[in-house]
Design a protein around this motif. Structure first.
Motif, PDB file in Angstrom:
ATOM      1  N   PHE A  70      -7.607  -3.361   6.064  1.00  0.00           N
ATOM      2  CA  PHE A  70      -7.561  -3.094   4.633  1.00  0.00           C
ATOM      3  C   PHE A  70      -6.818  -4.191   3.888  1.00  0.00           C
ATOM      4  CE2 PHE A  70      -7.697   1.090   6.670  1.00  0.00           C
ATOM      5  CZ  PHE A  70      -8.817   1.609   6.067  1.00  0.00           C
ATOM      6  N   VAL A  71      -7.274  -4.459   2.660  1.00  0.00           N
ATOM      7  CA  VAL A  71      -6.604  -5.369   1.736  1.00  0.00           C
ATOM      8  C   VAL A  71      -6.598  -4.657   0.383  1.00  0.00           C
ATOM      9  CG1 VAL A  71      -6.735  -7.587   0.563  1.00  0.00           C
ATOM     10  CG2 VAL A  71      -7.380  -7.430   2.954  1.00  0.00           C
ATOM     11  N   ILE A  72      -5.416  -4.508  -0.214  1.00  0.00           N
ATOM     12  CA  ILE A  72      -5.313  -3.866  -1.519  1.00  0.00           C
ATOM     13  C   ILE A  72      -4.780  -4.887  -2.507  1.00  0.00           C
ATOM     14  CG2 ILE A  72      -4.198  -2.045  -2.859  1.00  0.00           C
ATOM     15  CD1 ILE A  72      -4.245  -0.305  -0.391  1.00  0.00           C
ATOM     16  N   ASN A  73      -5.577  -5.197  -3.518  1.00  0.00           N
ATOM     17  CA  ASN A  73      -5.245  -6.229  -4.506  1.00  0.00           C
ATOM     18  C   ASN A  73      -4.808  -7.525  -3.845  1.00  0.00           C
ATOM     19  OD1 ASN A  73      -5.934  -4.590  -6.631  1.00  0.00           O
ATOM     20  ND2 ASN A  73      -3.837  -3.997  -7.095  1.00  0.00           N
ATOM     21  N   ARG A  74      -5.589  -7.968  -2.891  1.00  0.00           N
ATOM     22  CA  ARG A  74      -5.392  -9.228  -2.156  1.00  0.00           C
ATOM     23  C   ARG A  74      -4.133  -9.246  -1.301  1.00  0.00           C
ATOM     24  NH1 ARG A  74      -7.305 -13.430  -6.845  1.00  0.00           N
ATOM     25  NH2 ARG A  74      -9.474 -12.767  -6.860  1.00  0.00           N
ATOM     26  N   GLN A  75      -3.568  -8.098  -1.053  1.00  0.00           N
ATOM     27  CA  GLN A  75      -2.405  -7.978  -0.175  1.00  0.00           C
ATOM     28  C   GLN A  75      -2.843  -7.223   1.083  1.00  0.00           C
ATOM     29  OE1 GLN A  75       0.708  -9.273  -0.801  1.00  0.00           O
ATOM     30  NE2 GLN A  75      -0.126 -10.141  -2.692  1.00  0.00           N
ATOM     31  N   ALA A  76      -2.655  -7.833   2.244  1.00  0.00           N
ATOM     32  CA  ALA A  76      -3.044  -7.186   3.501  1.00  0.00           C
ATOM     33  C   ALA A  76      -2.182  -5.949   3.734  1.00  0.00           C
ATOM     34  CB  ALA A  76      -2.905  -8.157   4.660  1.00  0.00           C
ATOM     35  N   VAL A  77      -2.791  -4.906   4.242  1.00  0.00           N
ATOM     36  CA  VAL A  77      -2.090  -3.656   4.536  1.00  0.00           C
ATOM     37  C   VAL A  77      -1.902  -3.585   6.043  1.00  0.00           C
ATOM     38  CG1 VAL A  77      -2.244  -1.147   4.442  1.00  0.00           C
ATOM     39  CG2 VAL A  77      -3.095  -2.516   2.537  1.00  0.00           C
ATOM     40  N   GLU A  78      -0.649  -3.414   6.457  1.00  0.00           N
ATOM     41  CA  GLU A  78      -0.349  -3.298   7.877  1.00  0.00           C
ATOM     42  C   GLU A  78      -0.577  -1.866   8.314  1.00  0.00           C
ATOM     43  OE1 GLU A  78       0.312  -5.852   9.813  1.00  0.00           O
ATOM     44  OE2 GLU A  78       0.212  -7.184   8.076  1.00  0.00           O
ATOM     45  N   GLY A  79      -1.560  -1.652   9.148  1.00  0.00           N
ATOM     46  CA  GLY A  79      -1.865  -0.317   9.631  1.00  0.00           C
ATOM     47  C   GLY A  79      -3.164   0.185   9.042  1.00  0.00           C
ATOM     48  N   ARG A  80      -3.688   1.215   9.693  1.00  0.00           N
ATOM     49  CA  ARG A  80      -4.989   1.746   9.267  1.00  0.00           C
ATOM     50  C   ARG A  80      -4.944   3.252   9.008  1.00  0.00           C
ATOM     51  NH1 ARG A  80      -9.067  -1.634  13.242  1.00  0.00           N
ATOM     52  NH2 ARG A  80      -8.184  -3.651  12.722  1.00  0.00           N
ATOM     53  N   SER A  81      -3.767   3.844   8.992  1.00  0.00           N
ATOM     54  CA  SER A  81      -3.672   5.286   8.804  1.00  0.00           C
ATOM     55  C   SER A  81      -3.721   5.639   7.317  1.00  0.00           C
ATOM     56  CB  SER A  81      -2.388   5.823   9.426  1.00  0.00           C
ATOM     57  OG  SER A  81      -1.273   5.404   8.681  1.00  0.00           O
ATOM     58  N   VAL A  82      -4.004   6.888   7.049  1.00  0.00           N
ATOM     59  CA  VAL A  82      -4.067   7.367   5.666  1.00  0.00           C
ATOM     60  C   VAL A  82      -2.691   7.305   5.014  1.00  0.00           C
ATOM     61  CG1 VAL A  82      -4.627   9.353   4.221  1.00  0.00           C
ATOM     62  CG2 VAL A  82      -6.063   8.824   6.181  1.00  0.00           C
ATOM     63  N   ASP A  83      -1.635   7.583   5.775  1.00  0.00           N
ATOM     64  CA  ASP A  83      -0.279   7.552   5.216  1.00  0.00           C
ATOM     65  C   ASP A  83       0.099   6.160   4.741  1.00  0.00           C
ATOM     66  OD1 ASP A  83       0.065  10.275   5.670  1.00  0.00           O
ATOM     67  OD2 ASP A  83       0.775   9.938   7.722  1.00  0.00           O
ATOM     68  N   VAL A  84      -0.281   5.142   5.492  1.00  0.00           N
ATOM     69  CA  VAL A  84      -0.006   3.758   5.082  1.00  0.00           C
ATOM     70  C   VAL A  84      -0.787   3.433   3.812  1.00  0.00           C
ATOM     71  CG1 VAL A  84      -0.281   1.344   5.765  1.00  0.00           C
ATOM     72  CG2 VAL A  84       0.538   3.012   7.422  1.00  0.00           C
ATOM     73  N   LEU A  85      -2.036   3.879   3.756  1.00  0.00           N
ATOM     74  CA  LEU A  85      -2.855   3.629   2.563  1.00  0.00           C
ATOM     75  C   LEU A  85      -2.302   4.361   1.344  1.00  0.00           C
ATOM     76  CD1 LEU A  85      -6.425   3.834   4.105  1.00  0.00           C
ATOM     77  CD2 LEU A  85      -5.314   1.813   3.176  1.00  0.00           C
ATOM     78  N   ILE A  86      -1.759   5.554   1.540  1.00  0.00           N
ATOM     79  CA  ILE A  86      -1.169   6.302   0.422  1.00  0.00           C
ATOM     80  C   ILE A  86      -0.038   5.511  -0.200  1.00  0.00           C
ATOM     81  CG2 ILE A  86       0.218   8.340  -0.147  1.00  0.00           C
ATOM     82  CD1 ILE A  86      -1.514   9.910   1.829  1.00  0.00           C
ATOM     83  N   GLY A  87       0.849   4.985   0.630  1.00  0.00           N
ATOM     84  CA  GLY A  87       1.967   4.192   0.120  1.00  0.00           C
ATOM     85  C   GLY A  87       1.503   2.944  -0.601  1.00  0.00           C
ATOM     86  N   ALA A  88       0.519   2.258  -0.035  1.00  0.00           N
ATOM     87  CA  ALA A  88       0.028   1.026  -0.649  1.00  0.00           C
ATOM     88  C   ALA A  88      -0.700   1.317  -1.969  1.00  0.00           C
ATOM     89  CB  ALA A  88      -0.900   0.300   0.319  1.00  0.00           C
ATOM     90  N   LEU A  89      -1.483   2.382  -2.012  1.00  0.00           N
ATOM     91  CA  LEU A  89      -2.181   2.724  -3.260  1.00  0.00           C
ATOM     92  C   LEU A  89      -1.204   3.200  -4.328  1.00  0.00           C
ATOM     93  CD1 LEU A  89      -5.418   4.532  -2.008  1.00  0.00           C
ATOM     94  CD2 LEU A  89      -5.270   2.373  -3.220  1.00  0.00           C
ATOM     95  N   ARG A  90      -0.192   3.949  -3.937  1.00  0.00           N
ATOM     96  CA  ARG A  90       0.815   4.417  -4.899  1.00  0.00           C
ATOM     97  C   ARG A  90       1.545   3.222  -5.519  1.00  0.00           C
ATOM     98  NH1 ARG A  90       3.350   8.691  -2.192  1.00  0.00           N
ATOM     99  NH2 ARG A  90       1.846  10.069  -3.177  1.00  0.00           N
ATOM    100  N   GLN A  91       1.879   2.244  -4.684  1.00  0.00           N
ATOM    101  CA  GLN A  91       2.570   1.051  -5.172  1.00  0.00           C
ATOM    102  C   GLN A  91       1.641   0.221  -6.072  1.00  0.00           C
ATOM    103  OE1 GLN A  91       3.891  -1.539  -2.076  1.00  0.00           O
ATOM    104  NE2 GLN A  91       4.848  -2.988  -3.476  1.00  0.00           N
ATOM    105  N   ALA A  92       0.382   0.064  -5.683  1.00  0.00           N
ATOM    106  CA  ALA A  92      -0.546  -0.766  -6.455  1.00  0.00           C
ATOM    107  C   ALA A  92      -0.901  -0.118  -7.794  1.00  0.00           C
ATOM    108  CB  ALA A  92      -1.820  -1.014  -5.645  1.00  0.00           C
ATOM    109  N   SER A  93      -0.980   1.207  -7.833  1.00  0.00           N
ATOM    110  CA  SER A  93      -1.339   1.888  -9.079  1.00  0.00           C
ATOM    111  C   SER A  93      -0.153   2.069 -10.009  1.00  0.00           C
ATOM    112  CB  SER A  93      -1.971   3.248  -8.787  1.00  0.00           C
ATOM    113  OG  SER A  93      -1.008   4.129  -8.242  1.00  0.00           O
TER     114      SER A  93
END
Length: 138
Positions: A70-93
Motif C-alpha cells: 500500500f501507498v497512501i498519498n505517495r507515502q509507503a505503508v509498512e504492513g498490510r493489516s486493516v489496523d495499519v491502514l486505519i492509522g494511515a488513513l486517519r492521519q492522511a485525512s
C-alpha cells in the motif's frame, strides 16, 4: 352470340392492416427492450464541474501494488493489516469525514487488499470511496 368473359380487376393488396401490425410490433419491441442498463446496481457516479474546483474536498489517494503493498498519498505503508491502514488513513485525512478516498489498484491486485482499504476507510468514517481506472487505448 358472343359471350364476354367478365372483366376482372387485378387484385389489390391492402397495406393498411399490414402497416398497423408492424407498428404494434415496433411499439412492443421498443417497450420491452433493455438498453444495456444495469438496473440491479444502484450506482451514483461523480460529476465534474470545472467551476467548483476550489470547493473540492480533500482527497486521499491509496495505491495498491500487484503484490498487495500500500501507498497512501505517495507515502509507503509498512504492513498490510486493516489496523495499519486505519492509522494511515486517519492521519492522511486529518479527521475530515468529507475526505474522498481514491483507490488506485493494479489490475492484478488481490481482491482482499482492496477490501482491506474499503474496510479501513469505513472504520475511519470516510464514506466517499471511488476507484481510479485507466481509459482504454482503443
Amino acid at each position: 352470340m358472343r359471350f364476354r368473359s367478365p372483366h376482372r380487376e387485378p387484385p389489390e393488396i391492402n397495406l393498411i392492416p399490414f402497416i398497423d401490425v408492424l407498428l404494434v410490433i415496433l411499439i412492443f419491441l421498443m417497450l420491452s427492450t433493455t438498453y444495456s442498463k444495469f438496473t440491479e446496481l444502484q450506482i451514483t457516479l461523480p460529476s465534474a464541474d470545472a467551476d467548483k474546483l476550489k470547493d473540492r474536498p480533500q482527497e486521499v489517494i491509496v495505491g495498491i501494488a500487484a503484490d498487495g503493498r500500500f501507498v497512501i498519498n505517495r507515502q509507503a505503508v509498512e504492513g498490510r493489516s486493516v489496523d495499519v491502514l486505519i492509522g494511515a488513513l486517519r492521519q492522511a485525512s486529518g479527521g475530515n469525514a468529507e475526505t474522498s478516498v481514491i483507490i488506485s489498484a493494479d489490475a492484478a491486485t488481490p481482491h482482499q487488499a482492496v477490501i482491506n482499504v474499503m474496510d479501513a476507510a469505513r472504520r475511519v468514517g470516510l464514506s466517499r470511496v471511488t476507484f481510479a481506472a485507466q481509459a482504454d487505448a482503443h
